[in-house]
Design an enzyme around this catalytic site. Structure first.
Site, mmCIF file in Angstrom:
data_model
loop_
_atom_site.group_PDB
_atom_site.id
_atom_site.type_symbol
_atom_site.label_atom_id
_atom_site.label_comp_id
_atom_site.label_asym_id
_atom_site.label_seq_id
_atom_site.Cartn_x
_atom_site.Cartn_y
_atom_site.Cartn_z
ATOM 1 N N HIS A 10 0.811 -1.279 0.137
ATOM 2 C CA HIS A 10 -0.125 -0.051 0.119
ATOM 3 C C HIS A 10 0.947 1.278 -0.008
ATOM 4 O O HIS A 10 1.615 1.549 0.882
ATOM 5 C CB HIS A 10 -0.990 -0.121 1.377
ATOM 6 C CG HIS A 10 -1.937 1.229 1.224
ATOM 7 N ND1 HIS A 10 -2.177 1.770 2.210
ATOM 8 C CD2 HIS A 10 -2.754 1.647 0.618
ATOM 9 C CE1 HIS A 10 -2.999 2.726 2.373
ATOM 10 N NE2 HIS A 10 -3.561 2.639 1.197
ATOM 11 N N HIS A 52 -1.075 10.972 -1.933
ATOM 12 C CA HIS A 52 -2.308 10.533 -1.552
ATOM 13 C C HIS A 52 -3.099 11.563 -1.309
ATOM 14 O O HIS A 52 -4.371 11.632 -1.615
ATOM 15 C CB HIS A 52 -1.992 9.625 -0.310
ATOM 16 C CG HIS A 52 -3.322 9.109 0.292
ATOM 17 N ND1 HIS A 52 -3.996 9.969 1.252
ATOM 18 C CD2 HIS A 52 -4.152 8.160 0.171
ATOM 19 C CE1 HIS A 52 -5.203 9.323 1.486
ATOM 20 N NE2 HIS A 52 -5.181 8.317 0.994
#
Ligand code: G3P
Ligand code: MG
Length: 244
Positions: A10, A52
């Site tokens: 991730h 992100h």
């Protein structure tokens, strides 16, 4: 659907390196995981960059919305020092440099298309033009934005695009079909044995995020989850034997 491993890192190996950086991708491979998930959005001049958040503040030494800064400005920022001095000098990666790196490392990518305040359709088009003709990196696209998922089926028909959800809607299957999605990417907290059976019973590939507990990962995989997305590839590869 494209063949994927059962463990995906991730934002790279984000437990031990700054997320969404080339360093985090390289370390994922060192830890035995050869697919990474990462987040792509647009700079002010419509270049694909990996980060992100909506803003620069948490993961760089800059501040403000990403899409208000040009690529040239974004590339001057430090995206590693916030995590550790060891990573001082890491840059916000471009999508093309990421793909070049992954190709050289023979790694695959789950590219999450995350508009983060930019024009979502422009992002979809820019991603399609950068990734659509590359055959040197295995790719699975995904997005929380249903309009982006639907657009990718038209823009990149040769690539799979998963639909990301935080909660599983009651009418998930009809919406999934309408989007022409290739997989359902679900927050692992939503999953029970019954829910997994319902989804896999429809022959829908099921991927879940973010799983950092090996016991939970084993349980999810035993329920038919195709892949778990983890911050901690070192722990997961140690705890979970390879699945053939
Ligand atoms: O793609 C899985 C996961 O990354 C989705 O959530 O917020 O970490 O991008 P987030
Ligand atoms: Mg993501």
């Amino acid at each position: 659907m494209i063949r994927i491993p059962h463990i995906i890192a991730h934002r790279g190996a984000s437990i031990e390196a700054p997320e969404n950086t080339i360093a985090a991708f390289r370390i994922a491979q060192v830890r035995g995981v050869n697919w990474i998930e990462c987040d792509v959005t647009l700079s002010a001049d419509a270049q694909c960059v990996l980060i992100h958040d909506d803003t620069l503040d948490r993961t760089t030494n800059g501040s403000g919305p990403i899409h208000e800064h040009s690529l040239a400005t974004l590339r001057t920022l430090d995206a590693g020092a916030w995590f550790s001095d060891i990573y001082k000098g890491e840059r916000i990666p471009t999508l093309s440099e990421t793909l070049d790196t992954l190709a050289a490392l023979e790694m695959g990518i789950n590219l999450e298309i995350k508009p983060s305040g930019c024009d979502a359709m422009l992002l979809a088009e820019r991603v399609a033009s950068e990734i659509g003709n590359r055959h040197d990196v295995p790719v699975l696209l995904s997005s929380f934005d249903p309009d982006v998922v639907a657009a990718m089926a038209d823009l990149c028909p040769a690539l799979d695009c998963g639909w990301l959800v935080e909660e599983i809607p009651a009418d998930w299957k009809s919406r999934y079909d309408a989007l022409k999605a290739a997989a359902l990417h679900v927050d692992q907290k939503q999953l029970t044995a019954e829910k997994c059976a319902e989804i896999t019973g429809e022959k829908v590939p099921l991927i879940c995020y973010t799983v950092n507990d090996p016991d939970r990962a084993r349980t999810l995989l035993s329920w038919g989850v195709r892949a778990i997305i983890t911050d901690n590839p070192a722990l997961m590869t140690t705890a979970i034997p390879p699945i053939r």
